[in-house]
Scaffold this motif. Structure first.
Motif, PDB file in Angstrom:
ATOM      1  N   HIS A 301     -52.784-117.596  -2.704  1.00  0.00           N
ATOM      2  CA  HIS A 301     -53.228-118.622  -3.463  1.00  0.00           C
ATOM      3  C   HIS A 301     -53.011-118.327  -4.890  1.00  0.00           C
ATOM      4  CE1 HIS A 301     -53.254-121.686   0.108  1.00  0.00           C
ATOM      5  NE2 HIS A 301     -54.170-120.938   0.094  1.00  0.00           N
ATOM      6  N   ILE A 305     -45.473-117.355  -5.422  1.00  0.00           N
ATOM      7  CA  ILE A 305     -45.032-116.895  -4.518  1.00  0.00           C
ATOM      8  C   ILE A 305     -43.808-115.974  -3.988  1.00  0.00           C
ATOM      9  CG2 ILE A 305     -43.413-118.581  -5.285  1.00  0.00           C
ATOM     10  CD1 ILE A 305     -44.925-118.825  -1.832  1.00  0.00           C
ATOM     11  N   THR A 306     -43.484-115.992  -5.026  1.00  0.00           N
ATOM     12  CA  THR A 306     -42.301-114.902  -5.390  1.00  0.00           C
ATOM     13  C   THR A 306     -42.358-113.542  -4.895  1.00  0.00           C
ATOM     14  OG1 THR A 306     -41.822-114.291  -7.207  1.00  0.00           O
ATOM     15  CG2 THR A 306     -40.539-116.245  -6.575  1.00  0.00           C
ATOM     16  N   ARG A 572     -35.157-121.149  -2.956  1.00  0.00           N
ATOM     17  CA  ARG A 572     -36.115-121.572  -3.231  1.00  0.00           C
ATOM     18  C   ARG A 572     -36.776-122.990  -2.335  1.00  0.00           C
ATOM     19  NH1 ARG A 572     -39.959-120.592  -2.759  1.00  0.00           N
ATOM     20  NH2 ARG A 572     -40.079-117.982  -3.897  1.00  0.00           N
ATOM     21  N   ASP A 575     -37.519-122.978   1.377  1.00  0.00           N
ATOM     22  CA  ASP A 575     -38.588-123.202   1.736  1.00  0.00           C
ATOM     23  C   ASP A 575     -39.560-123.923   1.074  1.00  0.00           C
ATOM     24  OD1 ASP A 575     -38.080-121.216   3.096  1.00  0.00           O
ATOM     25  OD2 ASP A 575     -38.106-119.468   1.627  1.00  0.00           O
ATOM     26  N   ALA A 576     -39.400-125.245   0.454  1.00  0.00           N
ATOM     27  CA  ALA A 576     -39.598-125.972  -0.742  1.00  0.00           C
ATOM     28  C   ALA A 576     -40.305-126.853   0.615  1.00  0.00           C
ATOM     29  CB  ALA A 576     -39.154-126.686  -1.498  1.00  0.00           C
ATOM     30  N   SER A 631     -44.602-131.947  -4.069  1.00  0.00           N
ATOM     31  CA  SER A 631     -45.201-131.720  -5.292  1.00  0.00           C
ATOM     32  C   SER A 631     -44.070-130.423  -6.525  1.00  0.00           C
ATOM     33  CB  SER A 631     -45.610-130.136  -3.890  1.00  0.00           C
ATOM     34  OG  SER A 631     -44.687-129.812  -3.726  1.00  0.00           O
ATOM     35  N   GLN A 633     -43.808-127.521  -6.477  1.00  0.00           N
ATOM     36  CA  GLN A 633     -42.907-126.905  -5.391  1.00  0.00           C
ATOM     37  C   GLN A 633     -41.706-127.533  -5.211  1.00  0.00           C
ATOM     38  OE1 GLN A 633     -46.125-125.862  -2.459  1.00  0.00           O
ATOM     39  NE2 GLN A 633     -45.624-123.419  -3.411  1.00  0.00           N
ATOM     40  N   GLU A 636     -40.153-128.791  -9.462  1.00  0.00           N
ATOM     41  CA  GLU A 636     -38.983-128.556  -9.938  1.00  0.00           C
ATOM     42  C   GLU A 636     -37.853-127.438 -10.572  1.00  0.00           C
ATOM     43  OE1 GLU A 636     -42.232-125.197 -11.371  1.00  0.00           O
ATOM     44  OE2 GLU A 636     -43.992-126.602 -12.210  1.00  0.00           O
TER      45      GLU A 636
END
Length: 655
Positions: A301, A305-306, A572, A575-576, A631, A633, A636
């Motif tokens: 957290h 994330i990358t 991305r 995995d969102a 969200s 994630q 964006e």
């Protein structure tokens, strides 16, 4: 020391090639084959082809694999020829024209399949043509001729494989072990560049080099797979390592791009950690161990994330790398990694290029037929065969023009060399099989050294010289026949080169646009709530397409950045955490349908219309994400994707 080892390998392969040719010649005459020339020619091509492609002694298994492809292609061609003879025996001209279409069809297929398998289809095309032309005067003997040709080719292939085994073929395993270490160091250095957020050109050069390095490792895996069945476990691990390497590249480049919008993404502590220089794989292992310890304390957290995903992928890379080096039994943890995702194959983007190749081969073979019938030249059939050989084998190469020139130079060089052997050497060796074998071994030895240097015309010289020598049983020496055969080869290569130059390949722009639209489709298709679809791994296929784009446009950095950005968007969004509901699922299907229509659009107007529709649907989709409280994630990366598609709309829609 390295220079001497390279020289030793060059000499060893030259001896290996000479041994393969001599062995095929001896077996052919010992078993009283009618045309031992086919066995000798096959042994020469099967042994020398991989060496020319590799620029040195081929690795273990390459000659064996090429031999198997040649057997498959020969049998397919023989069966096709027999079918054409049975159906069209009463119309010889129609039969020859149908065979020209068959050669074009095989070239079309070879342009769409994997490069390593294209040789078999190219061979199938001109094998049928050779049989059809040869039996024109005695069609009832076609089954016998087909069987004899297959037998002689199999003998030649076996001789090439035996020679390869006798002279200790070099294994690629040690090269793979070294490359795995070097690749991990290069991945870490790329991540350092991306976190430092330095010069974009330096980052472009680094990731471009890593893509090529990963592609080279995948080629090594194919060679190891051909080498022996004992590397089956290593082969499975290397498949997964290919995906992990591409994942590391993607995560590093995404880290670089995100900092354009969020400069404070990487904390000073992480910047300081990645600022420490690394030179060896041991240094990388130490750094990764420290990072895993820090992540176990802080958790994901508090980490970008990358970066968190990159450390996880690098750790899995380390685990599988150790398994490859030791070739040990696959552990439960490794098995979990190996079965984690289903690798998806992408549809070829070179369909227009394949159609151009079809017309090049078909038209050149038809032109050869007209030339043969119009002139009535006895060696017109030989010219026609050379046309089919050149166009079938040259079309799949990156530069067909240079391949055609190589064949032409080879046939020109074969004329004086073949004349010397025909007039002086072969007549003097008729009383001794040993002298005959020694004379051909000397020829093969010196040409074998030149083949490894990729000397222009060397491979064509070897094949053309053997083809025009009278290695039949019994040997006859008619100079007019020799000269006709040599000139037939020369005229055939010249006509094939003319067709390659006249029928221009204008598919580059179309292929580039299709590739970019496939990246768009992949990014859009990653928007899904289907668990099975989310587990599909498109990265190897996407980077394979990116590598093709690199070859098509070697200096166009804008296209590379756009393609890489779309790959990052795909990864991305895959995995969102997209909200799961029927409304979004139905809209995902609509987006995929529009993206598919965009790829298959036949002209610029349709392409622009479907692209505008896709942008409108993505705007609606963004509104739906707000309604369903998705969200950041999810919202964006979708917003970044839409902005990028609007920015590059012209490049993605105009041919």
């Amino acid at each position: 020391m390295g220079i001497f080892s390279i020289a030793d390998r060059h000499l060893r392969f030259a001896i290996k090639l000479a041994c393969a040719i001599v062995l095929a010649l001896f077996v052919g005459f010992h078993f009283q084959l009618e045309t031992p020339r086919w066995a000798v020619l096959t042994a020469a091509i099967v042994a020398a082809g991989p060496a020319f492609a590799a620029g040195g002694e081929p690795y273990s298994g390459a000659i064996r694999y090429r031999g198997m492809l040649r057997i498959c292609g020969t049998f397919i061609g023989c069966i096709a020829a027999l079918v054409m003879i049975i159906v069209l025996i009463r119309a010889p001209l129609v039969m020859v024209m149908v065979c020209c279409l068959w050669a074009g069809f095989c070239t079309w297929v070879s342009s769409l399949v994997k490069v390593e398998n294209s040789y078999a289809w190219g061979l199938a095309g001109y094998t049928a043509l050779i049989i059809i032309i040869t039996i024109q005067n005695a069609p009832l003997l076609s089954p016998q001729f087909a069987v004899e040709r297959c037998s002689e080719i199999v003998i030649g292939i076996v001789c090439a494989i035996v020679a390869d085994l006798l002279f200790s073929p070099r294994s690629i395993k040690q090269e793979i072990d070294r490359e795995l270490d070097a690749l991990l160091v290069a991945q870490y250095q790329l991540m350092q560049l991306c976190i430092r957020h330095g010069d974009s050109e330096e980052v472009d050069a680094a990731w471009g080099g890593l893509v090529r390095q990963t592609q080279a490792l995948e080629g090594m895996r194919s060679s190891l797979h051909m080498e022996s069945s004992r590397w089956a476990r290593a082969n499975r691990r290397l498949k997964a390592l290919n995906t992990l390497s591409l994942t590391l590249i993607t995560q590093a480049c995404e880290t670089y791009l995100i900092q354009n919008f969020r400069p404070d993404l990487i904390t000073p502590e992480w910047r300081e950690m990645f600022a420490q220089p690394v030179e060896t794989v041991r240094d990388v292992h130490k750094q990764l161990k420290r990072m895993r310890r820090i992540l176990s304390w802080t958790g994901e957290h508090d980490t970008p994330i990358t970066l968190y995903s990159w450390v996880g992928a690098a750790t899995r890379y380390q685990l599988l790398k150790r398994g490859v080096v030791g070739n040990a039994k696959i552990s439960a943890r490794e098995e979990e990694i190996l079965q984690g995702e289903v690798v998806v194959k992408v549809e070829s983007a070179e369909r227009h290029h394949a159609m151009v190749n079809f017309w090049r081969t078909t038209l050149s073979c038809a032109l050869g037929t007209v030339f043969w019938l119009w002139t009535g030249w006895t060696s017109g059939s030989g010219a026609m065969v050379m046309i089919a050989v050149v166009t079938s084998l040259a079309m799949r190469l990156p530069n067909p023009k240079m391949a055609g020139i190589d064949f032409l130079y080879g046939t020109v060089a074969a004329l004086p060399i073949g004349a010397f052997y025909f007039l002086v050497v072969l007549p003097s060796t008729q009383q001794s099989m040993l002298l005959l074998c020694i004379s051909l071994a000397v020829l093969a030895f010196f040409i074998g050294i030149e083949v490894q240097k990729r000397r222009l015309g060397s491979l064509g010289t070897l094949a053309s010289t053997i083809n025009i020598l009278v290695l039949d049983n019994p040997m006859t020496f008619h100079f007019s026949q020799f000269l006709d055969s040599a000139l037939g080869q020369l005229v055939g290569c010249f006509l094939a080169l003319m067709i390659i130059l006249l029928v221009r390949d204008n598919s580059q722009a179309r292929t580039g646009r299709v590739l970019l639209n496939q990246f768009v489709s992949a990014a859009v298709s990653s928007l899904t709530t289907n668990t099975a679809r989310r587990n599909e791994n498109h990265l190897p296929a996407l980077y394979q397409q990116l590598f093709l784009l690199l070859n098509k446009y070697p200096g166009d950095l804008a296209k590379f950045r756009l393609a890489l950005t779309l790959i990052i968007a795909h990864q991305r969004l895959r995995d969102a955490p997209v909200p799961v509901n029927d409304d979004l699922s139905a809209f995902h299907r609509q987006l995929r349908r529009t993206a598919d229509k965009l790829i298959s659009a036949s002209n610029d107007d349709k392409r622009r219309r479907y692209f505008d529709r896709l942008l409108e649907e993505l705007d609606v989709y963004q509104e739906k994400l707000v309604i369903w409280q998705a969200s950041p994630q999810v919202t964006e990366p979708v917003n970044r994707l839409v902005g990028m598609l609007r920015k590059y709309q012209h490049a993605l829609t105009v041919s």
